[in-house]
Design an enzyme around this catalytic site. Sequence first.
Site, PDB file in Angstrom:
ATOM      1  N   CYS A 257       0.847  -1.186   0.000  1.00  0.00           N
ATOM      2  CA  CYS A 257       0.000   0.000   0.000  1.00  0.00           C
ATOM      3  C   CYS A 257       0.884   1.237   0.000  1.00  0.00           C
ATOM      4  CB  CYS A 257      -0.893  -0.030   1.244  1.00  0.00           C
ATOM      5  SG  CYS A 257      -2.014   1.367   1.391  1.00  0.00           S
TER       6      CYS A 257
ATOM      7  N   HIS B  26      -9.156  -3.625  -2.686  1.00  0.00           N
ATOM      8  CA  HIS B  26      -8.214  -2.953  -1.782  1.00  0.00           C
ATOM      9  C   HIS B  26      -8.572  -1.470  -1.677  1.00  0.00           C
ATOM     10  CE1 HIS B  26      -3.891  -2.242  -0.329  1.00  0.00           C
ATOM     11  NE2 HIS B  26      -4.330  -1.027  -0.597  1.00  0.00           N
ATOM     12  N   GLU B  27      -8.847  -0.837  -2.821  1.00  0.00           N
ATOM     13  CA  GLU B  27      -9.151   0.598  -2.808  1.00  0.00           C
ATOM     14  C   GLU B  27     -10.514   0.886  -2.181  1.00  0.00           C
ATOM     15  OE1 GLU B  27      -6.673   2.425  -3.182  1.00  0.00           O
ATOM     16  OE2 GLU B  27      -5.453   0.858  -4.103  1.00  0.00           O
TER      17      GLU B  27
ATOM     18  N   HIS C  92     -10.252   1.110   1.470  1.00  0.00           N
ATOM     19  CA  HIS C  92      -9.806   2.424   1.965  1.00  0.00           C
ATOM     20  C   HIS C  92     -10.992   3.362   2.188  1.00  0.00           C
ATOM     21  CE1 HIS C  92      -5.492   2.231   2.114  1.00  0.00           C
ATOM     22  NE2 HIS C  92      -5.383   1.845   0.853  1.00  0.00           N
TER      23      HIS C  92
END
Length: 183
Positions: A110, A153-154, A157
């Site tokens: 990351c 993954h994004e 966030h």
Amino acid sequence: MLTMDDIVREGHPALREVATEVTFPLSDEEKKLGHDMLEFLINSQDEELAEKYGLRGGVGIAAPQLAVTKRFLAIHVHDEKDRLYSYVLYNPKIRSHSVQQACLSGGEGCLSVDREVPGYVVRSERVTIDAFDENGTPLKLRFKGYPAIVVQHEIDHLNGVMFYDHINKENPSYLPPDVDVFG
């Protein structure tokens, strides 16, 4: 132009907040930040520019990584057939996901984490995403394999979740049966 100095690191409160949805029409600042995020990813994958500006290579970035707690992200990633997935996605939501799971053989990294975190991050191998482009046009996108891992993954966030939250705490190298491993 965004650089590594613009990216907040783990411990910053924006990385643990649930981001708020954007409203349309977008502000000029929101549009510009989306463009800048995608440009950062493209530049970070260019060896000369990455070296010149000290950029770590990235395939995805979310607004909270820039201390902006709004629901948008950018990805610039190729799949195993070299098809490019290059998008800025506003208010993305996972509409559906596969039962089949997948992970990266070397774990995940990351831009907001300056250390190696060993362990498998198991995610859905395929996802369908509902989102909007910068003009508010609805999008329905399907991702499989590596691009699916990146977009999940994004989206994490945007929900205040870091990739290492998914790693098995007792046994980081534990891999459930039938998980497809990429890389």
